[in-house]
Design a protein around this motif. Structure first.
Motif, mmCIF file in Angstrom:
data_model
loop_
_atom_site.group_PDB
_atom_site.id
_atom_site.type_symbol
_atom_site.label_atom_id
_atom_site.label_comp_id
_atom_site.label_asym_id
_atom_site.label_seq_id
_atom_site.Cartn_x
_atom_site.Cartn_y
_atom_site.Cartn_z
ATOM 1 N N THR A 94 -5.333 -7.519 76.713
ATOM 2 C CA THR A 94 -5.810 -7.440 78.102
ATOM 3 C C THR A 94 -4.862 -6.669 79.012
ATOM 4 O OG1 THR A 94 -4.789 -9.610 78.502
ATOM 5 C CG2 THR A 94 -7.131 -9.573 77.955
ATOM 6 N N LEU A 95 -3.615 -6.506 78.594
ATOM 7 C CA LEU A 95 -2.654 -5.769 79.425
ATOM 8 C C LEU A 95 -2.797 -4.256 79.289
ATOM 9 C CD1 LEU A 95 0.634 -7.849 78.980
ATOM 10 C CD2 LEU A 95 -0.737 -7.619 81.055
ATOM 11 N N LEU A 96 -3.442 -3.791 78.202
ATOM 12 C CA LEU A 96 -3.491 -2.352 77.936
ATOM 13 C C LEU A 96 -4.161 -1.559 79.062
ATOM 14 C CD1 LEU A 96 -2.946 0.065 76.190
ATOM 15 C CD2 LEU A 96 -4.922 -0.534 74.773
ATOM 16 N N PRO A 97 -5.356 -1.934 79.530
ATOM 17 C CA PRO A 97 -5.956 -1.172 80.637
ATOM 18 C C PRO A 97 -5.097 -1.193 81.899
ATOM 19 C CG PRO A 97 -7.578 -2.622 79.615
ATOM 20 C CD PRO A 97 -6.254 -3.018 79.071
ATOM 21 N N LEU A 98 -4.453 -2.337 82.161
ATOM 22 C CA LEU A 98 -3.609 -2.454 83.355
ATOM 23 C C LEU A 98 -2.396 -1.531 83.268
ATOM 24 C CD1 LEU A 98 -3.327 -4.013 86.012
ATOM 25 C CD2 LEU A 98 -2.031 -5.745 84.767
ATOM 26 N N LEU A 99 -1.789 -1.461 82.090
ATOM 27 C CA LEU A 99 -0.623 -0.585 81.896
ATOM 28 C C LEU A 99 -1.010 0.888 82.049
ATOM 29 C CD1 LEU A 99 0.977 -2.397 78.830
ATOM 30 C CD2 LEU A 99 1.829 -2.404 81.181
ATOM 31 N N LEU A 100 -2.153 1.264 81.500
ATOM 32 C CA LEU A 100 -2.618 2.648 81.649
ATOM 33 C C LEU A 100 -2.875 2.973 83.122
ATOM 34 C CD1 LEU A 100 -5.104 2.870 78.636
ATOM 35 C CD2 LEU A 100 -2.872 3.981 78.816
ATOM 36 N N ASP A 101 -3.426 2.012 83.840
ATOM 37 C CA ASP A 101 -3.695 2.209 85.263
ATOM 38 C C ASP A 101 -2.392 2.410 86.039
ATOM 39 O OD1 ASP A 101 -5.551 2.371 87.430
ATOM 40 O OD2 ASP A 101 -4.913 0.383 88.058
ATOM 41 N N TYR A 102 -1.368 1.610 85.712
ATOM 42 C CA TYR A 102 -0.059 1.777 86.358
ATOM 43 C C TYR A 102 0.532 3.152 86.051
ATOM 44 C CZ TYR A 102 0.723 -2.962 88.144
ATOM 45 O OH TYR A 102 0.664 -4.118 88.869
ATOM 46 N N LYS A 103 0.395 3.583 84.803
ATOM 47 C CA LYS A 103 0.916 4.898 84.421
ATOM 48 C C LYS A 103 0.273 5.998 85.265
ATOM 49 C CE LYS A 103 2.934 6.254 81.070
ATOM 50 N NZ LYS A 103 4.293 6.823 80.937
ATOM 51 N N ILE A 104 -1.019 5.906 85.442
ATOM 52 C CA ILE A 104 -1.730 6.903 86.262
ATOM 53 C C ILE A 104 -1.188 6.896 87.683
ATOM 54 C CG2 ILE A 104 -3.979 7.557 87.197
ATOM 55 C CD1 ILE A 104 -5.166 6.038 84.690
ATOM 56 N N PHE A 105 -1.038 5.708 88.248
ATOM 57 C CA PHE A 105 -0.608 5.575 89.642
ATOM 58 C C PHE A 105 0.791 6.163 89.852
ATOM 59 C CE2 PHE A 105 1.615 3.236 92.974
ATOM 60 C CZ PHE A 105 0.754 3.415 94.051
ATOM 61 N N TYR A 106 1.733 5.798 88.983
ATOM 62 C CA TYR A 106 3.120 6.235 89.197
ATOM 63 C C TYR A 106 3.307 7.722 88.889
ATOM 64 C CZ TYR A 106 4.327 1.391 90.001
ATOM 65 O OH TYR A 106 4.394 0.129 90.526
ATOM 66 N N HIS A 107 2.579 8.249 87.921
ATOM 67 C CA HIS A 107 2.666 9.700 87.678
ATOM 68 C C HIS A 107 2.038 10.469 88.841
ATOM 69 C CE1 HIS A 107 4.561 9.843 83.779
ATOM 70 N NE2 HIS A 107 3.733 8.906 83.305
ATOM 71 N N ASN A 108 1.005 9.911 89.454
ATOM 72 C CA ASN A 108 0.440 10.538 90.658
ATOM 73 C C ASN A 108 1.463 10.565 91.783
ATOM 74 O OD1 ASN A 108 -2.057 11.124 89.608
ATOM 75 N ND2 ASN A 108 -3.066 9.306 90.415
ATOM 76 N N SER A 109 2.190 9.456 91.933
ATOM 77 C CA SER A 109 3.179 9.386 93.015
ATOM 78 C C SER A 109 4.288 10.422 92.834
ATOM 79 C CB SER A 109 3.785 7.979 93.087
ATOM 80 O OG SER A 109 4.592 7.709 91.945
#
Length: 641
Positions: free
Chosen positions: A72-87
């Motif tokens: 269940t953590l996998l989608p959340l981790l991918l979402d965080y990766k997207i957010f921080y690389h965008n920043s």
């Protein structure tokens, strides 16, 4: 646009391989649990870390520790990766992880995470200024949110679609989309977004010069404005509507009001610039040069290039009839700045001003650029409108096809259901007919058996009558005529024949099957029993004889008669017992005597006991024999009641 490094590609392939994994053993599940705990540790560390680069390192460790794609953590981790690389503006990497999230969510049919993934992708394209892709991905995100039943999030994505359309020059389409967003948003939950929607609709009315329609929409936007800063921006837009509608006093009064509430230097300069230019539009004799130049100077000091474009635009118009050189100077400054920021609309404003006041060679160049840019903008606007409309059209057609296919499937299902119903009804009818036929056959067979029993009984009674009325009388007459002349042994032999004939007649005479059946049965059995033998009858009152069919009473009588006759001829028993009992299904009769018994295999070949079995089988009755030579004779009889 370049995509991520090879290691990222390998990681993505590993994710897909993980997603295809089937059931594992207990040891594998334990390993998954341990891996999930490691992933959870890295995830908590990410939240506790401040530095973005460190966050990304821990996120990579968390992703590497995942062993099960359904963690269940996998989608959340991918979402965080997207957010921080965008920043960090690492959009290529963000694209990789957003595509990974889309693939993972699609493989698991996770509608909610698919909706979020397409939203993230739209945000990346928004950072890159690619409004068509923003619209397309927001559209996909909205579709999945609607499928998930989240109207609020679907409304927000619809708002982003409207913003993309207005940025692409599709004002009418933007207004339609924004109005659609209003029907999806929830007023209490999404008040901030209500403000944005009304602001978009007002901007469209403003762009189309429908000023009287724009004003109430800006008023609605103000009602839902979440902060003072947002309220001031909306009031500034409202003042611009008043100005363009030549209601200069209202425009100036609005800027006077908000200047005292402005919360940043940039906004103060914007409001002062707009107010000064509007005062000049109201009265061209007013001296606003100092105000306009002061704003320009302060914007240059702040390096606020977006605001500088507005200052240059106002000054080139202000100096157009006063100082051609300054007007050309600010037009050229505006041209350089708009080209730098790729602001085609403001570039057209600069070119439009430069064409009539520039030297001929430059005029020709400016004019060619103006025509090219104007045509490009018009074509881009048409293409954008067509693109946005095509996405909607394709989706609507797809939905229509889906609805049509679903309708077809429903019709087919209904037809299949009708066929199943018809088959079921046909089967039931066939079953009922089969049951009716079986019942009829059974009924006819039973009736035939009953009639056969009755016919046998009638035949026996008729034979009995013939024997009694004819044969016995003839023997008696012969015996009487010979009594005076014949030797005594002959007369005795004739008498024995006469008595046997009379017994046969009695044995096959009519049977009483009415209310007095049991009395008749007991008397008849007693008469058959030899005088030197004792007959004991018990349990006869426990049987409901009135509900027993006539044929069954006849068979009971004949069977017991046959058993007693057999006993009389072969057994030599001194004691005979007959007991009756009844349960829900059978009348049970137990016969026993203390005679010599018999060899069952040999005795069964005789006609007497064979008759017993035949009579019982005609009623579906059962009989159980127990006999050994010298050990007596026992019979258990079961007759369906």
């Amino acid at each position: 646009m370049q995509y991520p490094r090879k290691s990222y590609r390998i990681y993505f392939i590993l994710l897909l391989i993980i997603s295809c994994t089937g059931e594992r053993s207990t040891n594998s599940k334990n390993n998954d649990s341990a891996a999930h705990n490691r992933t959870r540790y890295f995830y908590e560390t990410v939240k506790a870390t401040e530095d973005t680069r460190e966050k990304i390192i821990y996120l990579d460790s968390a992703l590497a520790s995942i062993k099960n794609s359904r963690d269940t953590l996998l989608p959340l981790l991918l979402d965080y990766k997207i957010f921080y690389h965008n920043s960090l503006k690492e959009y290529d990497t963000s694209f990789f992880y957003v595509d990974s999230l889309i693939s993972l969510s699609g493989a698991h049919r996770d509608t909610a995470n698919l909706a979020k993934a397409f939203y993230r992708k739209a945000r990346i394209y928004n950072y890159l200024g690619e409004q068509e892709e923003v619209f397309s991905n927001s559209f996909e995100s909205r579709r999945y949110y609607l499928a998930a039943g989240d109207s609020s999030q679907a409304g927000r994505r619809t708002l982003e679609m409207a913003l993309a359309q207005i940025s692409g020059g599709d004002y009418l389409g933007s207004q339609e989309t924004a109005t659609e967003a209003l029907s999806l948003l929830e007023q209490e939950k999404d008040s901030v977004y209500f403000s944005s929607v009304h602001n978009i609709i007002a901007q469209v009315y403003h762009e189309r010069e429908l000023y009287n329609d724009a004003v109430p929409e800006y008023r609605n936007a103000l009602r839902f404005a979440p902060s003072l800063s947002d309220s001031l921006s909306i009031l500034n837009n409202l003042a611009l509507v008043y100005r363009d509608n030549k209601d200069f006093d209202k425009a100036i009064a609005t800027w006077d009001e908000i200047l005292g509430k402005a919360d940043s230097k940039t906004k103060i300069l914007r409001y002062e610039d707009n107010r000064a230019f509007t005062r000049w539009l109201k009265d061209s004799t007013q001296d606003v040069e100092t105000e306009l130049l002061d704003v320009l100077r302060l914007r240059q000091e702040l390096d606020e290039e977006i605001g500088l474009q507005a200052s240059y635009s106002h000054l080139l118009k202000y100096y157009l009839d006063k100082n051609e050189a300054l007007s050309r100077k600010y037009s050229e400054e505006l041209l350089k700045l708009t080209r730098k920021h790729k602001n085609a609309g403001m570039e057209l404003t600069a070119l439009q001003n430069l064409i009539p006041i520039s030297p001929l060679p430059q005029t020709r160049s400016y004019f060619q650029r103006y025509i090219h840019l104007s045509d490009s903008l018009q074509m881009a606007s048409i293409n954008a409108k067509n693109f946005f409309a095509k996405i909607r059209f394709d989706e609507e057609r797809k939905q229509e096809e889906i609805i049509s296919l679903e309708a077809e499937n429903r019709i087919q299902d209904l037809e299949a259901q009708r066929m199943r119903t018809r088959t079921l009804i046909g089967s039931l009818i066939a079953l009922l007919l089969l049951l009716a036929l079986s019942f009829l056959i059974y009924y006819l067979r039973q009736r035939f058996k009953r009639e056969k029993i009755r016919e046998v009984h009638k035949t026996e009674s008729r034979i009995s009558k013939v024997i009694h009325d004819e044969l016995a009388n003839d023997i008696f007459n012969v015996m009487s005529s010979l009594e005076a002349v014949a030797p005594a042994p002959v007369v005795d032999q004739l008498e024995k024949i006469y008595l046997r004939t009379r017994d046969i007649s009695r044995e096959n005479s009519d049977i009483e099957t009415g209310e007095n059946y049991i009395t008749y049965l007991k008397a008849a059995l007693t008469n058959i029993t030899p005088r030197d033998s004792r007959l004991i009858i018990s349990g006869e009152t426990k049987v409901n004889w009135s509900r027993l069919q006539e044929e069954k009473k006849i068979v009971i009588y004949r069977v017991l008669q046959e058993l007693l006759v057999n006993m009389k001829k072969h057994s030599g028993a001194k004691l005979v017992a007959v007991s009756f009992a009844e349960n829900n299904k059978f009348v049970e009769i137990n016969y026993s005597d203390n005679g010599r018994g018999l060899n069952w295999k040999r005795a069964r070949k005789g006609s007497g006991l064979q008759n017993v079995e035949n009579r019982l089988s005609s009623l579906n009755g059962k009989i159980e024999f127990e006999s050994r030579e010298g050990k007596g004779f026992r019979v258990k009889i079961l007759i369906p009641s």
